[in-house]
Write an enzyme that holds these catalytic residues in place. Structure first.
Site, PDB file in Angstrom:
ATOM      1  N   ALA A 152       0.836  -1.203   0.000  1.00 11.17           N
ATOM      2  CA  ALA A 152       0.000   0.000   0.000  1.00 11.17           C
ATOM      3  C   ALA A 152       0.870   1.252   0.000  1.00 11.17           C
ATOM      4  O   ALA A 152       0.617   2.203  -0.750  1.00 11.17           O
ATOM      5  CB  ALA A 152      -0.918  -0.006   1.223  1.00 11.17           C
ATOM      6  N   TYR A 153       1.897   1.246   0.811  1.00 12.21           N
ATOM      7  CA  TYR A 153       2.809   2.398   0.888  1.00 12.21           C
ATOM      8  C   TYR A 153       3.433   2.664  -0.482  1.00 12.21           C
ATOM      9  O   TYR A 153       3.443   3.797  -0.981  1.00 12.21           O
ATOM     10  CB  TYR A 153       3.887   2.121   1.933  1.00 12.21           C
TER      11      TYR A 153
END
Length: 248
Positions: A152-153
């Site tokens: 996600a990052y």
């Protein structure tokens, strides 16, 4: 000789620690007037006291708080010349199916929507006051390829790259430059938290860097300072790697 950022009014998001705090110290040393912003008041107040600077508590997940913080900068200084959007949150390392929807939504709210909200407010303020200026966003080398440990990052930082490039094209005619920095292994609190959760991560990342060490946050801040300065006057739409050769 003039300092790099002489007389510039700069808004710094995520200035309570890590790269943001290092940037605050450097920008002030290079002649800027700064408004420091971060979510944790104890951290941001300590940096502001050290630098005799002004600060505002601001959660990047709250678009209204971001807009209010930019407005406060203009109210106190009379204008906005530049901004460094550095604030971010990490994620629990691991495969994407192990990440809860709530955690993904939090990473999105801060790392992408927060940058979007900040840029909209900053462009509006620069346009209405200084009439020209510069914005730098913090991305990551983790945005350039698949990132299975931080999916996600990495995905949202890649989106920051696209947003940076789109804004650079949109606002170039108004002489508002928009760039990003993509730090590699930087010895921040966020990275140290990851290393505590998964011991050996920092050593493994350093082993991949040709330069053979991690970056001090102050080294990364130097890249942001240059991009914000008039010495980078023909640079816009760049996502500048600050990674010790990791991407070579």
């Amino acid at each position: 000789m003039n300092k790099l950022l002489d007389n510039k009014v700069i808004f710094i998001l995520g200035a309570g620690r890590g790269i943001g705090a290092a940037a605050a110290r450097l920008f002030v040393a290079e002649g800027a007037q700064v408004m420091l912003a971060a979510r944790t008041e104890s951290e941001i107040a300590a940096v502001a006291k050290e630098l005799d600077a002004r600060y505002v508590v601001c959660d990047l997940a709250d678009p209204d708080a971001i807009s209010a913080a930019v407005d406060r900068t203009v109210a106190e200084y009379g204008r906005l010349d530049a901004a460094f959007n550095n604030g971010a949150v990490g994620q629990q390392p691991g495969p994407m199916d192990g990440l809860s929807r709530q955690e993904f939504d939090q990473v999105y709210a801060v790392n992408l929507r927060g940058v979007w909200s900040a840029m909209v407010a900053e462009v509006t303020a620069i346009r209405a006051t200084s009439g020209h200026g510069s914005i730098v966003n913090t991305s990551s080398v983790g945005s350039f390829a698949g990132n299975p440990a931080l999916p996600a990052y990495g995905a949202l930082k890649r989106a920051v790259n696209s947003l940076t490039e789109s804004a650079a094209i949109t606002y170039a005619a108004e002489n508002i430059r928009v760039n990003a920095i993509a730090p590699g292994t930087t010895l921040t609190e966020m990275l140290q938290d990851w290393d505590r959760a998964q011991p050996g991560v920092i050593d493994a990342l350093i082993a991949q860097a040709p330069i053979g060490r991690g970056a001090d946050p102050a080294e990364v801040a130097e890249a942001a300072a240059w991009l914000l300065s008039d010495r980078a006057s023909y640079v816009t739409g760049a996502v500048l790697r600050v990674d010790g050769g990791l991407g070579v």
